[in-house]
Design an enzyme around this catalytic site. Structure first.
Site, PDB file in Angstrom:
ATOM      1  N   HIS A  82       0.948  -1.142   0.144  1.00  0.00           N
ATOM      2  CA  HIS A  82       0.104   0.206  -0.021  1.00  0.00           C
ATOM      3  C   HIS A  82       0.905   1.250  -0.112  1.00  0.00           C
ATOM      4  O   HIS A  82       2.018   0.943   0.375  1.00  0.00           O
ATOM      5  CB  HIS A  82      -0.960   0.017   1.233  1.00  0.00           C
ATOM      6  N   CYS A 122      -0.562   2.425  -4.571  1.00  0.00           N
ATOM      7  CA  CYS A 122      -1.421   3.464  -4.776  1.00  0.00           C
ATOM      8  C   CYS A 122      -0.413   4.703  -4.221  1.00  0.00           C
ATOM      9  O   CYS A 122       0.348   4.514  -3.500  1.00  0.00           O
ATOM     10  CB  CYS A 122      -2.634   3.311  -3.965  1.00  0.00           C
TER      11      CYS A 122
END
Length: 159
Positions: A82, A122
């Protein structure tokens, strides 16, 4: 230094499972992706190492060590986790600042060596605009040209 043993190296860092109490969700499939990358990069002649679910400090220490190891022509790193703008997260949920990792490789040993960093993460909660594409089955325009879409300037991170 024995240059016959120098080889192109690839380091894959994949965070699939975060530590208990970290609010970041599990990333199912991340280890499968790492194994496929290992196979592909090995076939391309890279000596590949996979490191899974490291803390932020563990990631920093790994790349600090990697930045001074011998390499033939190319060092390739894949960081999969992430992330947010300019960082990814270690398994402990702490930010790993990408520019800090990139600076480790600004040294005499890595001079004149290709250094490639692929980040699969992301960059925050916002979504980009995406790209509209025509269906492969759409025969209205039989143009002989192939269109290649590259990331916009905001999607490219330089170190």
């Amino acid at each position: 230094m024995d240059h016959r043993r120098d080889t192109n190296r690839a380091v894959l860092v994949s965070v699939e499972q975060f530590d208990p109490g970290v609010v970041l969700g599990r990333r199912p499939g991340a280890s499968k992706d790492a194994k496929k990358l290992h196979r592909t990069l090995s076939q391309l002649g890279f000596k590949v190492e996979i490191h899974s679910d490291l803390s932020a400090e563990g990631i920093y220490q790994l790349f600090l060590k990697e930045s001074v190891r011998p390499v033939k022509n190319c060092f390739l790193a894949v960081l999969s986790s992430h992330g947010d703008d300019g960082c990814i997260f270690g398994a402990d949920g702490k930010a790993v600042i990408l520019s800090r990792i990139f600076t480790y490789f600004d040294n005499e040993r890595m001079e004149k060596k290709a250094k490639v960093f692929l980040i699969q993460a992301c960059r925050g909660a916002g979504l980009d605009d995406g790209v509209e594409v025509d269906s492969v089955n759409d025969t209205r325009d039989m143009s002989p040209f192939i269109t290649i879409c590259l990331p916009n300037q905001d999607s490219v991170y330089r170190g």
